[in-house]
Write a protein that holds these residues in place. Structure first.
Motif: not given
Ligand code: GLY
Length: 463
Positions: A307-318, A415-417
């Motif tokens: 679930a955490a990876v899925a969240l990070m993938e989505g936040l990466k797209e943003l 990893f974080i902007d």
């Protein structure tokens, strides 16, 4: 209550798991609000309910494993009790309803336990979360307390109870589905009510009313808040405004006290903004992926990681997150947005069996709790089994104090902007939660369907 045989069988199983000694199980007493006769609504202890089903205050039970006897301790109502609170069935009659043939007055509990202690027999007790019950054990003159004043509980009894209560029977699932039936009405009513100008307490109160008018009570105090980034926000003092998003994390109990626990996130005014839609879609995708992964044998900490990876993938797209999402999760970057666990066991307690010790419930001798921030809130990590009921509740939260701390530390800045994160500073949070049953084939989402996609939620929220 369930049929008498259910309770008899549960106690028989317990007696095969705990091989010798005396098992003491305490029911709860009344809990005063501001003076003795003005009490909070009575809630029986869940383990006592599980083995005895009797939903009244002031009871205790002793299962003597060596002698093979069972005895319920409690007092019949006095004439004064009858005058003030009405007649109640005699303990002897009630105990027969659950297959216990022996009863004794409450004051004899101490003598029985002291005698067992004097004979050097093992007395198994559970951890006590109510001071009065810890005191009751202490008053019996058992090996009273350690240096912190705690009664040493019995690991053998804890393990036995956890093993039994973890696997839900079909009749327990039916209760959870009943709880979810009422919870669905609460959730859909809240979606319709969440209009600009309404106070959070009006929505919370309407949900309490739905439970009361169905003869049941909350499994936990409802969380209804436009400050969704606060996980367990107990306040309802905000007035909803157009453009807000409100988290509704609430659940009823069934008549036999099994929990429901559902979260939906509602757009106040009926429509999510495009930014809210983006985050909502990421959380929904993570929840669907977690549910798809839930099957016998998978370690729940792996579901959490997925679930955490899925969240990070989505936040990466943003553009909020960069780099490899798997590596970002391994580094703990996700805990900035998702500091909670993806789910917990649920049953007679909404955090099932939590008073027995979370590590007994969710961990094993080899799967130990990760003490890192974020991971340490994961209540369940071990492999899941058919019969487990678990919540699945990923979320994305923008917590200003956490953002400030992490940014100042430069934590996971590869990893974080943080500049981009800043633009979400007042966003709040989005959580989506369902309750699942692990089945031999995979899992099943329990309860009636509750609007969950953006389109479904908007239809109700704009009704
Ligand atoms: N739904 C409230 C909790 O899990 O604590």
């Amino acid at each position: 209550m369930f049929p008498k045989e259910t309770y008899i069988q549960r106690r028989e199983q317990l007696k095969t798991r705990v091989r010798s000694g005396v098992v003491l199980l305490l029911g709860n007493g009344e809990s005063p609000m501001n003076y003795a006769a003005n009490t909070y609504p009575f809630r029986q202890d869940s383990t006592f309910l599980y083995f005895f089903g009797l939903d009244q205050p002031g009871l205790a039970a002793v299962l003597d494993r060596d002698e093979g006897t069972e005895c319920l301790f409690g007092d019949d109502p006095s004439l004064d009790d009858i005058v003030w609170t009405g007649p109640r069935p005699l303990l002897r009659d009630r105990s027969q309803e659950v297959g216990v043939m022996q009863t004794a007055p409450g004051k004899e509990l101490g003598q029985v336990l002291s005698e067992a202690a004097r004979q050097g027999r093992i007395i198994h007790t559970l951890p006590q979360y109510r001071a009065e019950n810890a005191r009751r054990i202490a008053d019996c003159g058992l090996r009273i307390a350690d240096s912190r004043g705690d009664i040493p509980p019995s690991p053998a009894l804890i393990r036995a109870v956890v093993e039994q209560r973890s696997i839900k029977s079909p009749e327990e699932i039916e209760q959870i589905e009943m709880a979810l039936g009422v919870t669905t009405r609460m959730q859909t009513a809240a979606m319709k009510m969440a209009k600009p100008g309404v106070f959070e307490y009006e929505v919370a109160g309407a949900m309490e009313g739905i439970m009361a008018s169905n003869g049941v009570r909350p499994a936990f105090p409802p969380i209804f808040s436009v400050r969704g980034e606060i996980m367990h926000n107990p306040y309802y003092d905000n007035r909803l405004q157009d453009g807000d998003i409100a988290i509704n994390d609430s659940g009823a109990e069934s008549p036999l006290h099994y929990a429901g626990d559902i979260t939906r996130t509602i757009p106040v005014g009926g429509r999510f903004s495009s930014r809210q839609k983006e985050i909502y879609a990421i959380v929904l995708n993570a929840q669907e992926r977690a549910i798809a992964a839930a099957a016998p044998g998978i370690e729940w900490r792996e579901v959490h990681r997925l679930a955490a990876v899925a969240l990070m993938e989505g936040l990466k797209e943003l553009g909020v997150v960069r780099g490899d999402p798997q590596e970002a999760v391994a580094a703990g970057a996700h805990t900035l947005f998702f500091p909670t666990g993806v789910g917990h066991m649920m049953g007679l307690d909404v955090h099932d069996m939590e008073p027995l010790g979370e590590d007994y419930v969710g961990y094993t001798d080899t799967i130990r709790r990760n003490p890192e921030f974020g991971w340490r809130y994961l209540r369940l990590a071990k492999p899941v089994e058919p019969g487990f009921v678990i919540t699945v509740e990923p979320g994305i939260y923008f917590i200003p104090a956490l953002i400030d701390r992490r940014r100042a530390e430069g934590k996971c800045s590869q990893f974080i902007d943080y500049g981009k994160v800043e633009t979400y500073r007042t966003f709040g949070g989005i959580r989506i939660e369902d309750d699942i049953l692990i089945t031999p084939e995979g899992c099943r989402v329990l309860g009636p369907p509750i609007p969950k996609t953006i389109a479904e939620v908007e239809v109700l929220a704009s009704a």
